[in-house]
Write a protein that holds these residues in place. Sequence first.
Motif, PDB file in Angstrom:
ATOM      1  N   GLU A 187      48.056  26.709  34.432  1.00  0.00           N
ATOM      2  CA  GLU A 187      48.441  27.009  33.059  1.00  0.00           C
ATOM      3  C   GLU A 187      49.660  26.211  32.614  1.00  0.00           C
ATOM      4  N   GLU A 214      39.896  37.947  36.834  1.00  0.00           N
ATOM      5  CA  GLU A 214      39.711  37.565  35.433  1.00  0.00           C
ATOM      6  C   GLU A 214      40.740  36.525  34.993  1.00  0.00           C
ATOM      7  N   ARG A 254      39.617  33.065  36.296  1.00  0.00           N
ATOM      8  CA  ARG A 254      38.485  32.496  35.563  1.00  0.00           C
ATOM      9  C   ARG A 254      38.910  32.031  34.173  1.00  0.00           C
ATOM     10  N   ASP A 255      39.818  32.756  33.552  1.00  0.00           N
ATOM     11  CA  ASP A 255      40.224  32.432  32.191  1.00  0.00           C
ATOM     12  C   ASP A 255      40.975  31.117  32.124  1.00  0.00           C
ATOM     13  N   ARG A 256      41.511  30.644  33.234  1.00  0.00           N
ATOM     14  CA  ARG A 256      42.245  29.383  33.231  1.00  0.00           C
ATOM     15  C   ARG A 256      41.337  28.168  33.393  1.00  0.00           C
ATOM     16  N   ALA A 290      36.284  37.324  25.136  1.00  0.00           N
ATOM     17  CA  ALA A 290      37.065  36.120  25.417  1.00  0.00           C
ATOM     18  C   ALA A 290      38.480  36.257  24.865  1.00  0.00           C
ATOM     19  N   SER A 291      39.413  35.588  25.502  1.00  0.00           N
ATOM     20  CA  SER A 291      40.832  35.678  25.161  1.00  0.00           C
ATOM     21  C   SER A 291      41.204  34.617  24.134  1.00  0.00           C
ATOM     22  N   ARG A 345      43.200  32.316  24.703  1.00  0.00           N
ATOM     23  CA  ARG A 345      43.175  31.052  25.454  1.00  0.00           C
ATOM     24  C   ARG A 345      41.785  30.417  25.388  1.00  0.00           C
ATOM     25  N   ALA A 346      40.754  31.246  25.364  1.00  0.00           N
ATOM     26  CA  ALA A 346      39.394  30.726  25.256  1.00  0.00           C
ATOM     27  C   ALA A 346      39.185  30.001  23.928  1.00  0.00           C
ATOM     28  N   ARG A 351      34.042  33.799  31.129  1.00  0.00           N
ATOM     29  CA  ARG A 351      35.172  34.707  30.879  1.00  0.00           C
ATOM     30  C   ARG A 351      34.709  36.114  30.513  1.00  0.00           C
TER      31      ARG A 351
END
Length: 342
Positions: A133, A169, A172-174, A251-252, A254-255, A291
């Motif tokens: 990140e 989680e 994976r989100d990164r 999804a966040s 960031r997504a 995600r």
Amino acid sequence: MTTYDDRASLTDLTATVERVLRSVEGVIEGKPEVVRLSLTVLLAEGHLLIEDVPGVGKTMLAKALARSIDCSVRRIQFTPDLLPSDITGVSIWDQQRRDFEFKPGAIFAQIVIGDEINRASPKTQSALLESMEERQVTIDGQTYELPSPFMVVATQNPVEMEGTYPLPEAQRDRFMARVSIGYPSPEAELQMLDIHGGVSPLDDLQPVAHAHEIVKLVEAVRGVHVAETVRRYAVDLVAATRTHPDLRLGASPRATLHLLRAAKASAALAGREYALPDDVQALAVAVLAHRLLPTAQAQLNRRTAEQVVQEILQSTPVPAGPQQQPGLTVGRGFGQQPPRRL
């Protein structure tokens, strides 16, 4: 901010991309869309997760991409006994200097290949969070910057297989995108036997681009124009995942950012100075699906996150894209069908 006012930058990007694509496709037979997505993630300053069954070329793809670029490469074999310090590094007491000396770990490279990342424990996987990140590593209160460009290409086996841990989680989100290579066609597999049956295809692979070229191309991709309507479309797609009845985790933000960056890189690879809704559509599944967490009922009904994203793409209104302007080069699109317009 870098723009495409200088046409030479777009020409250089296209030429460099084609060289890298040809180089990697010479190793990975019959999967041009997978290779193109890998390069899209690299130019979008993201990280790539390759998930599939063993033996289909996950690590081969990561190595081919790394060797095609003249930059530092480190490979980490993730195992249950791997420690976080094996990744980030450790401070060792130096008897002669009577002080601690930092020994960098494998993360200090421009292309980091994480092989079978989900075979390590969640504690070890968390060692990648800061570096992926913030592109830095903090050890004993001291922060160390990572080189540029920096990309993590990780492979993982399906979680149903023995000896695997599900990725947290946050991990994976990164990853900007997830891709599955899949089995080759019979023709591609036969060609692979003819060409690569005796020697490894990586043995003769030579760099076709330099690290400083990739840095320059990344800066050029940042200058791709994204209209307000396209940005709103990306936000609407991500917001729809947070309210979908078949998902317990959407999804966040960031997504959304990753989807926009990937769309800009996709537009640049297609020879355009502006992103279209088609770019967002073509990348939505790869960027968003990994995600998302389906509900228990959705899992019982064998509903996948990929299917949910496809439904969202069908139900979300698509804005009209900009018309071609004089002097702009429009490359080939990524969508299989024209998007539905308002």
